[in-house]
Motif scaffolding. Structure first.
Motif, PDB file in Angstrom:
ATOM      1  N   PRO A 150      -4.235 -11.060 -21.598  1.00 48.96           N
ATOM      2  CA  PRO A 150      -4.460 -11.973 -20.579  1.00 48.96           C
ATOM      3  C   PRO A 150      -4.525 -11.335 -19.302  1.00 48.96           C
ATOM      4  O   PRO A 150      -4.980 -11.908 -18.213  1.00 48.96           O
ATOM      5  CB  PRO A 150      -3.065 -12.840 -20.454  1.00 48.96           C
ATOM      6  N   GLY A 151      -4.337 -10.050 -19.109  1.00 53.17           N
ATOM      7  CA  GLY A 151      -4.581  -9.502 -17.905  1.00 53.17           C
ATOM      8  C   GLY A 151      -3.288  -9.338 -16.664  1.00 53.17           C
ATOM      9  O   GLY A 151      -2.306 -10.119 -17.146  1.00 53.17           O
ATOM     10  N   THR A 152      -3.293  -8.154 -16.118  1.00 51.31           N
ATOM     11  CA  THR A 152      -2.267  -8.140 -14.907  1.00 51.31           C
ATOM     12  C   THR A 152      -3.004  -8.082 -13.628  1.00 51.31           C
ATOM     13  O   THR A 152      -3.769  -7.428 -13.374  1.00 51.31           O
ATOM     14  CB  THR A 152      -1.354  -6.893 -14.962  1.00 51.31           C
ATOM     15  N   ARG A 153      -2.720  -9.285 -12.985  1.00 51.38           N
ATOM     16  CA  ARG A 153      -3.340  -9.408 -11.555  1.00 51.38           C
ATOM     17  C   ARG A 153      -2.613  -8.517 -10.509  1.00 51.38           C
ATOM     18  O   ARG A 153      -1.431  -8.874 -10.353  1.00 51.38           O
ATOM     19  CB  ARG A 153      -3.490 -10.826 -11.120  1.00 51.38           C
ATOM     20  N   LEU A 154      -3.134  -7.505  -9.932  1.00 49.47           N
ATOM     21  CA  LEU A 154      -2.516  -6.649  -8.906  1.00 49.47           C
ATOM     22  C   LEU A 154      -3.134  -7.005  -7.698  1.00 49.47           C
ATOM     23  O   LEU A 154      -4.175  -6.914  -7.346  1.00 49.47           O
ATOM     24  CB  LEU A 154      -2.838  -5.149  -9.352  1.00 49.47           C
ATOM     25  N   THR A 155      -2.134  -7.146  -6.629  1.00 49.76           N
ATOM     26  CA  THR A 155      -2.675  -7.298  -5.354  1.00 49.76           C
ATOM     27  C   THR A 155      -1.682  -6.244  -4.564  1.00 49.76           C
ATOM     28  O   THR A 155      -0.739  -6.301  -4.362  1.00 49.76           O
ATOM     29  CB  THR A 155      -2.214  -8.813  -4.829  1.00 49.76           C
ATOM     30  N   VAL A 156      -2.664  -5.510  -3.875  1.00 47.59           N
ATOM     31  CA  VAL A 156      -2.098  -4.454  -2.896  1.00 47.59           C
ATOM     32  C   VAL A 156      -2.231  -5.006  -1.562  1.00 47.59           C
ATOM     33  O   VAL A 156      -3.456  -5.297  -1.069  1.00 47.59           O
ATOM     34  CB  VAL A 156      -2.821  -3.330  -3.247  1.00 47.59           C
ATOM     35  N   LEU A 157      -1.148  -5.133  -0.756  1.00 52.03           N
ATOM     36  CA  LEU A 157      -0.981  -5.300   0.460  1.00 52.03           C
ATOM     37  C   LEU A 157      -1.237  -4.331   1.501  1.00 52.03           C
ATOM     38  O   LEU A 157      -0.968  -3.462   1.280  1.00 52.03           O
ATOM     39  CB  LEU A 157       0.237  -6.352   0.869  1.00 52.03           C
TER      40      LEU A 157
ATOM     41  N   ARG B 221       0.340   5.551  -5.601  1.00 55.98           N
ATOM     42  CA  ARG B 221      -0.097   5.530  -3.953  1.00 55.98           C
ATOM     43  C   ARG B 221      -1.136   4.432  -4.034  1.00 55.98           C
ATOM     44  O   ARG B 221      -2.369   4.608  -3.623  1.00 55.98           O
ATOM     45  CB  ARG B 221      -0.404   6.760  -3.627  1.00 55.98           C
ATOM     46  N   THR B 222      -0.867   3.337  -4.171  1.00 55.55           N
ATOM     47  CA  THR B 222      -1.879   2.191  -4.286  1.00 55.55           C
ATOM     48  C   THR B 222      -2.771   2.019  -3.277  1.00 55.55           C
ATOM     49  O   THR B 222      -1.950   2.204  -1.910  1.00 55.55           O
ATOM     50  CB  THR B 222      -1.164   0.940  -4.822  1.00 55.55           C
ATOM     51  N   GLN B 223      -3.952   1.808  -3.225  1.00 56.36           N
ATOM     52  CA  GLN B 223      -4.741   1.257  -2.226  1.00 56.36           C
ATOM     53  C   GLN B 223      -5.312  -0.079  -2.139  1.00 56.36           C
ATOM     54  O   GLN B 223      -5.204  -0.759  -3.429  1.00 56.36           O
ATOM     55  CB  GLN B 223      -5.634   2.295  -1.947  1.00 56.36           C
TER      56      GLN B 223
ATOM     57  N   LYS C  27       0.805  -1.183  -0.103  1.00 53.24           N
ATOM     58  CA  LYS C  27      -0.111  -0.055  -0.035  1.00 53.24           C
ATOM     59  C   LYS C  27       0.852   1.183  -0.079  1.00 53.24           C
ATOM     60  O   LYS C  27       1.781   1.226   0.605  1.00 53.24           O
ATOM     61  CB  LYS C  27      -1.090  -0.117   1.339  1.00 53.24           C
ATOM     62  N   GLY C  28       0.405   2.148  -0.697  1.00 54.22           N
ATOM     63  CA  GLY C  28       1.360   3.508  -0.813  1.00 54.22           C
ATOM     64  C   GLY C  28       2.500   3.635  -2.043  1.00 54.22           C
ATOM     65  O   GLY C  28       2.737   4.634  -2.263  1.00 54.22           O
ATOM     66  N   LYS C  29       2.868   2.287  -2.686  1.00 52.11           N
ATOM     67  CA  LYS C  29       3.590   2.275  -3.719  1.00 52.11           C
ATOM     68  C   LYS C  29       3.136   2.535  -5.001  1.00 52.11           C
ATOM     69  O   LYS C  29       1.782   2.567  -5.074  1.00 52.11           O
ATOM     70  CB  LYS C  29       4.464   0.986  -3.697  1.00 52.11           C
ATOM     71  N   ASP C  30       3.589   2.999  -5.895  1.00 51.09           N
ATOM     72  CA  ASP C  30       3.209   3.288  -7.274  1.00 51.09           C
ATOM     73  C   ASP C  30       3.363   2.007  -8.073  1.00 51.09           C
ATOM     74  O   ASP C  30       4.529   1.346  -7.902  1.00 51.09           O
ATOM     75  CB  ASP C  30       3.947   4.392  -8.055  1.00 51.09           C
ATOM     76  N   VAL C  31       2.711   1.678  -9.145  1.00 50.85           N
ATOM     77  CA  VAL C  31       3.003   0.645 -10.114  1.00 50.85           C
ATOM     78  C   VAL C  31       2.729   0.887 -11.607  1.00 50.85           C
ATOM     79  O   VAL C  31       1.760   1.833 -11.785  1.00 50.85           O
ATOM     80  CB  VAL C  31       1.772  -0.663  -9.697  1.00 50.85           C
TER      81      VAL C  31
ATOM     82  N   SER D 291       1.143   2.906 -30.103  1.00 52.30           N
ATOM     83  CA  SER D 291       1.355   1.536 -29.900  1.00 52.30           C
ATOM     84  C   SER D 291       1.296   1.051 -28.208  1.00 52.30           C
ATOM     85  O   SER D 291       0.368   0.931 -27.919  1.00 52.30           O
ATOM     86  CB  SER D 291       2.617   0.809 -30.460  1.00 52.30           C
ATOM     87  N   VAL D 292       2.378   0.738 -27.587  1.00 57.10           N
ATOM     88  CA  VAL D 292       2.550   0.440 -26.488  1.00 57.10           C
ATOM     89  C   VAL D 292       1.968   1.421 -25.585  1.00 57.10           C
ATOM     90  O   VAL D 292       1.926   2.729 -25.663  1.00 57.10           O
ATOM     91  CB  VAL D 292       3.884   0.227 -25.847  1.00 57.10           C
ATOM     92  N   SER D 293       1.115   0.923 -24.384  1.00 56.75           N
ATOM     93  CA  SER D 293       0.431   1.885 -23.379  1.00 56.75           C
ATOM     94  C   SER D 293       0.618   1.358 -21.886  1.00 56.75           C
ATOM     95  O   SER D 293       0.948   0.199 -21.733  1.00 56.75           O
ATOM     96  CB  SER D 293      -1.127   1.916 -23.466  1.00 56.75           C
ATOM     97  N   THR D 294       0.809   2.401 -21.070  1.00 56.15           N
ATOM     98  CA  THR D 294       1.216   2.011 -19.637  1.00 56.15           C
ATOM     99  C   THR D 294       0.232   2.706 -18.752  1.00 56.15           C
ATOM    100  O   THR D 294      -0.269   3.956 -19.117  1.00 56.15           O
ATOM    101  CB  THR D 294       2.553   2.760 -19.247  1.00 56.15           C
ATOM    102  N   LEU D 295      -0.185   1.813 -17.965  1.00 59.58           N
ATOM    103  CA  LEU D 295      -1.252   2.520 -16.893  1.00 59.58           C
ATOM    104  C   LEU D 295      -0.596   2.499 -15.785  1.00 59.58           C
ATOM    105  O   LEU D 295      -0.094   1.547 -15.112  1.00 59.58           O
ATOM    106  CB  LEU D 295      -2.585   1.479 -16.805  1.00 59.58           C
TER     107      LEU D 295
END
Lengths: 116, 116
Positions: free
Chosen positions: B109-116, B81-83, B15-19, B73-77
């Motif tokens: 296929p997706g990116t599975r993001l887990t915020v601890l 400050r992840t919650q 939590k709080g980090k950037d991704v 072409s390429v995109s970045t999301l």
């Protein structure tokens, strides 16, 4: 606003049974309608689509007819197989005339399990 | 040919980090969409790109979310400050034209993001 409502799952069927998954929609303009499928461990794949009223989309034995009068796009298959076990999503998109940019609006998904 | 690819496939962060999440669309597809899939909210639209510009950012849930696309072409999301409520599978899709109601979108296929 635009929305999609599909029947709650999970749905469990025996192999060779008849499948119906209900889907109704609300839209301001003239949407295109889609069924996407997500097999276990895989990404979303387009199953079929219909772009105007009375069109029938079909693929892999699945069919759905765009019914404007009932705002529905029910998915059907006459004889399901174990390999059809997946989560099925109904979706709509509207273009610029509908105030959108073609993004998909999805239903909640229906999980189908087919037992041998 | 190659489909839509996304990286990383899994991301665990505190939590709080950037991704940063990356999407490589199908070559030649001008339209690119980001969606989020979570248990509580289902599949939600986040942002749409036509070329390098983003005419529709209406789905971004907060100003902590941003996205860019370079070279058509390429995109970045990027999520700052992840919650914990950001935990979800982030899906990218591309289509040939975009903006229209009937254009088929092809999903990664997706990116599975887990915020601890």
């Amino acid at each position: 606003g635009n929305s999609v409502t599909q029947m709650e799952g999970p749905v469990t069927l025996s192999e060779e049974a008849f499948l119906t998954i209900n889907c109704t929609y609300t839209a301001t303009g003239y949407p295109s309608l889609f069924w996407y499928v997500q097999y276990p461990g895989e990404g979303l794949q387009l199953l079929l689509k219909a772009t105007k009223a009375d069109d029938k989309g079909s693929n892999k034995g699945f069919e759905a007819t765009y019914r404007k009068e009932t705002t529905s796009f029910h998915l059907e298959k006459g004889s399901v197989q174990v390999s059809d076990s997946a989560v099925y999503f109904c979706a709509l998109s509207e273009g610029r005339y509908g105030g959108s940019q073609g993004n998909l609006i999805f239903g909640k998904g229906t999980k189908l399990s087919v037992k041998p | 040919g190659a489909g839509v690819s996304q990286s990383p496939s899994n991301k665990v962060t505190e939590k709080g980090k950037d991704v940063e999440l990356r999407c490589d669309p199908i070559s030649g597809h001008t339209a690119l969409y980001w969606y989020r899939q979570s248990l509580g909210q289902g599949l939600e639209f986040l942002i749409y790109f036509q070329g390098n510009s983003a005419p529709d950012k209406s789905g971004l849930p907060s100003d902590r979310f941003s996205a860019e696309r370079t070279g058509g072409s390429v995109s970045t999301l990027t999520i700052q400050r992840t919650q914990q409520e950001d935990s979800a599978v982030y899906l990218c899709a591309s289509s040939l034209m975009g903006g229209g109601a009937g254009d088929t979108q092809y999903f990664g296929p997706g990116t599975r993001l887990t915020v601890l």
